[in-house]
Write a protein that holds these residues in place. Sequence first.
Motif, PDB file in Angstrom:
ATOM      1  N   LEU A  96       0.817  -1.210   0.000  1.00 18.92           N
ATOM      2  CA  LEU A  96       0.000   0.000   0.000  1.00 18.92           C
ATOM      3  C   LEU A  96       0.854   1.264   0.000  1.00 18.92           C
ATOM      4  O   LEU A  96       1.941   1.296   0.574  1.00 18.92           O
ATOM      5  CB  LEU A  96      -0.910   0.016   1.231  1.00 18.92           C
ATOM      6  CG  LEU A  96      -1.860  -1.165   1.425  1.00 18.92           C
ATOM      7  CD1 LEU A  96      -2.691  -0.960   2.680  1.00 18.92           C
ATOM      8  CD2 LEU A  96      -2.746  -1.382   0.205  1.00 18.92           C
ATOM      9  N   GLU A 138      -3.024   5.043   1.066  1.00 19.81           N
ATOM     10  CA  GLU A 138      -3.865   3.853   1.145  1.00 19.81           C
ATOM     11  C   GLU A 138      -3.781   3.226   2.535  1.00 19.81           C
ATOM     12  O   GLU A 138      -4.784   2.749   3.062  1.00 19.81           O
ATOM     13  CB  GLU A 138      -3.431   2.845   0.077  1.00 19.81           C
ATOM     14  CG  GLU A 138      -3.772   3.289  -1.335  1.00 19.81           C
ATOM     15  CD  GLU A 138      -3.051   2.482  -2.403  1.00 19.81           C
ATOM     16  OE1 GLU A 138      -3.365   2.660  -3.591  1.00 19.81           O
ATOM     17  OE2 GLU A 138      -2.147   1.684  -2.044  1.00 19.81           O
ATOM     18  N   LEU A 190      -6.836   2.576   5.093  1.00 21.81           N
ATOM     19  CA  LEU A 190      -7.052   1.270   5.722  1.00 21.81           C
ATOM     20  C   LEU A 190      -7.242   1.411   7.231  1.00 21.81           C
ATOM     21  O   LEU A 190      -8.117   0.770   7.826  1.00 21.81           O
ATOM     22  CB  LEU A 190      -5.883   0.335   5.431  1.00 21.81           C
ATOM     23  CG  LEU A 190      -5.943  -1.034   6.139  1.00 21.81           C
ATOM     24  CD1 LEU A 190      -7.158  -1.829   5.690  1.00 21.81           C
ATOM     25  CD2 LEU A 190      -4.666  -1.825   5.889  1.00 21.81           C
ATOM     26  N   ILE A 245      -7.155  -0.709  -2.326  1.00 25.47           N
ATOM     27  CA  ILE A 245      -6.709  -1.470  -1.147  1.00 25.47           C
ATOM     28  C   ILE A 245      -7.176  -2.917  -1.251  1.00 25.47           C
ATOM     29  O   ILE A 245      -6.400  -3.860  -1.054  1.00 25.47           O
ATOM     30  CB  ILE A 245      -7.248  -0.821   0.144  1.00 25.47           C
ATOM     31  CG1 ILE A 245      -6.545   0.512   0.394  1.00 25.47           C
ATOM     32  CG2 ILE A 245      -7.066  -1.758   1.346  1.00 25.47           C
ATOM     33  CD1 ILE A 245      -7.208   1.356   1.466  1.00 25.47           C
TER      34      ILE A 245
END
Length: 239
Positions: free
Chosen positions: A175, A179, A183, A213
């Motif tokens: 990621l 991102e 998350l 993601i």
Amino acid sequence: MTGPAEPLPTAAPDAGIRVLICEDQPLVRAGFATVFAAQNDMEVVGEAADGRAAVAAAERLRPDVVVMDIRMPLLDGIEATRHLAGPDSPSPARILIVTTFNVDEYVYEALRAGASGFLLKDAHPGELVAGVRTIARGDSLLSPAVTRTLIGRYAQRVRPTTPAPSPDRERLKALTPREHEVLLLISRGLSNAEIAAELVISQETVKTYVSRILTKLDLRDRVQAVVLAYRAGVAPGAD
């Protein structure tokens, strides 16, 4: 002792959301059926009174949403969910777990098994209907309160116990920093609108981040993203 529930006639293609009810208590099962039958966009296509019957009915009827109890005879709802929505399932079912609060550890295991979300059995009928619609759209049903009280309670059990990088933590290296930030907000149970407000970006941008993601981490939905974040030990408020 309850006998197997007879499947109801299959709904017409234009009947709306096709629901399968898997619940061993006849009165609860009948109550769910009454609630769904009253909706003009839902059709109860079958019922099952035990886990084995639930798996067989789901495979035969292919409902849009399976409403699944956890404690059932012959095969519990967790194993039934794993069979229908787990990683080995060629066509994962969308499963809404409906349970009681005192079996929250089982709910956590059901989410890991592939369930798309859950509600408590004392939820208002309107919440149950909304939950089915949410999961039928392909979204997950996991509120911030759910994240804290159910997944959060068992986070310590699944956290890495050594400083060595875990396989789950290694996966997160795919990621970008943004991102990763998204998350963490997902793991707090925030909706797309709440994430957009937190990061001062548009909801469409949030949707793009969420999609990336899930793709990068090979996850099906937000529930699996939350579980992964806890297993990797990066979710906030999990201690």
